[in-house]
Design a protein around this motif. Structure first.
Motif, PDB file in Angstrom:
ATOM      1  N   LYS A  83      55.844  35.392  44.799  1.00 29.77           N
ATOM      2  CA  LYS A  83      54.687  35.562  45.679  1.00 29.77           C
ATOM      3  C   LYS A  83      53.669  36.374  44.905  1.00 29.77           C
ATOM      4  N   SER A  84      52.392  36.087  45.114  1.00 30.03           N
ATOM      5  CA  SER A  84      51.417  36.919  44.422  1.00 30.03           C
ATOM      6  C   SER A  84      51.279  38.224  45.203  1.00 30.03           C
ATOM      7  N   HIS A  85      51.011  39.293  44.476  1.00 30.60           N
ATOM      8  CA  HIS A  85      50.947  40.602  45.102  1.00 30.60           C
ATOM      9  C   HIS A  85      49.530  40.807  45.606  1.00 30.60           C
ATOM     10  N   THR A  86      49.351  40.654  46.891  1.00 28.56           N
ATOM     11  CA  THR A  86      47.988  40.655  47.409  1.00 28.56           C
ATOM     12  C   THR A  86      47.683  41.894  48.221  1.00 28.56           C
ATOM     13  N   LYS A  87      48.571  42.878  48.191  1.00 31.58           N
ATOM     14  CA  LYS A  87      48.401  43.996  49.109  1.00 31.58           C
ATOM     15  C   LYS A  87      47.091  44.733  48.913  1.00 31.58           C
TER      16      LYS A  87
ATOM     17  N   ASP B 292      39.358  44.374  41.313  1.00 26.90           N
ATOM     18  CA  ASP B 292      40.247  43.671  42.220  1.00 26.90           C
ATOM     19  C   ASP B 292      41.551  43.401  41.493  1.00 26.90           C
ATOM     20  N   PRO B 293      42.694  43.879  42.013  1.00 27.73           N
ATOM     21  CA  PRO B 293      43.957  43.632  41.319  1.00 27.73           C
ATOM     22  C   PRO B 293      44.208  42.138  41.205  1.00 27.73           C
ATOM     23  N   GLY B 294      44.672  41.726  40.048  1.00 19.56           N
ATOM     24  CA  GLY B 294      44.966  40.315  39.877  1.00 19.56           C
ATOM     25  C   GLY B 294      43.749  39.486  39.565  1.00 19.56           C
ATOM     26  N   ARG B 295      42.638  40.119  39.295  1.00 20.69           N
ATOM     27  CA  ARG B 295      41.437  39.376  38.937  1.00 20.69           C
ATOM     28  C   ARG B 295      40.833  40.079  37.745  1.00 20.69           C
ATOM     29  N   GLY B 296      40.417  39.330  36.744  1.00 20.90           N
ATOM     30  CA  GLY B 296      39.884  39.971  35.556  1.00 20.90           C
ATOM     31  C   GLY B 296      38.491  40.504  35.766  1.00 20.90           C
ATOM     32  N   ALA B 297      37.738  39.841  36.634  1.00 23.13           N
ATOM     33  CA  ALA B 297      36.335  40.216  36.792  1.00 23.13           C
ATOM     34  C   ALA B 297      36.190  41.276  37.882  1.00 23.13           C
ATOM     35  N   PRO B 298      35.289  42.229  37.685  1.00 29.59           N
ATOM     36  CA  PRO B 298      35.023  43.189  38.750  1.00 29.59           C
ATOM     37  C   PRO B 298      34.261  42.526  39.902  1.00 29.59           C
ATOM     38  N   LEU B 299      34.342  43.126  41.056  1.00 31.13           N
ATOM     39  CA  LEU B 299      33.604  42.624  42.217  1.00 31.13           C
ATOM     40  C   LEU B 299      32.481  43.593  42.540  1.00 31.13           C
ATOM     41  N   ALA B 300      31.430  43.056  43.135  1.00 32.46           N
ATOM     42  CA  ALA B 300      30.326  43.904  43.578  1.00 32.46           C
ATOM     43  C   ALA B 300      30.262  43.836  45.092  1.00 32.46           C
TER      44      ALA B 300
END
Length: 187
Positions: free
Chosen positions: A22-26, A56-64
């Motif tokens: 399962k992906s860790h989405t917590k 964002d964990p599990g994402r390489g790009a930062p979020l704005a």
């Protein structure tokens, strides 16, 4: 599930199947998408301000985290965008047909000149961005066909795709670009 076909199911794909993988989405921040398209974006533009740049964990790009005034009632709407390179907190972001061509702004592909570097591209008008959303990725506007209302866009894979000119995209390349550490040729 094409397990009968040759080839491995890579780890990222197994995460969707459930059970052990399962992906860790917590601690994920939520789905990153452009604004839902409304009257303000279709006809003019709307201004938002970047409040926060998040990892964002599990994402390489930062979020704005971008805050817009609600055009219909008195309140603020918070949107999560995938951050473009060079975005900073306190920056104003303009979304809509009349927005200018500066990094971080969101406008229809048909309103961009050829050769624009764009990211977070919609595949169908109003799907809130589905192409070129990982760190350091971008697409390029190649040409417009005014008669059919379509534009050709070069995708990060190098493939060229024809999508409707009404589709929106964010100007610039996605932030977090040095993650794969290849020599990146900046445009």
């Amino acid at each position: 599930f094409g397990a009968a076909k040759m080839g491995r199911v890579i780890r990222a794909q197994r995460k969707g199947a459930g059970s052990v993988f399962k992906s860790h989405t917590k601690r994920r921040k939520g789905a990153a998408a452009l604004r839902t398209i409304d009257y303000a974006e279709r006809n003019g533009y709307i201004k938002g301000i970047v409040k926060d740049i998040l990892h964002d964990p599990g994402r390489g790009a930062p979020l704005a985290r971008v805050v817009f005034r609600d055009p219909y009632r008195y309140r603020l709407n918070t949107e999560l965008f995938v951050a473009a390179e060079g975005m900073h907190t306190g920056q104003f972001i303009y979304c809509g047909k009349k927005a200018t061509l500066t990094v971080g702004n969101v406008l229809p592909i048909g309103n961009m000149p050829e050769g624009s570097i764009i990211c977070n591209i919609e595949e169908k008008a109003g799907d809130r961005g589905s192409i070129a959303r990982t760190s350091g990725n971008y697409g390029t506007v190649i040409s417009h066909n005014r008669d059919t209302g379509k534009s050709r866009v070069k995708l990060p894979s190098g493939q060229k795709k024809t999508i409707p000119s009404a589709c929106r995209a964010m100007v610039g390349i996605i932030a977090g670009g040095g993650r794969v550490d290849k020599p990146m040729l900046k445009a």
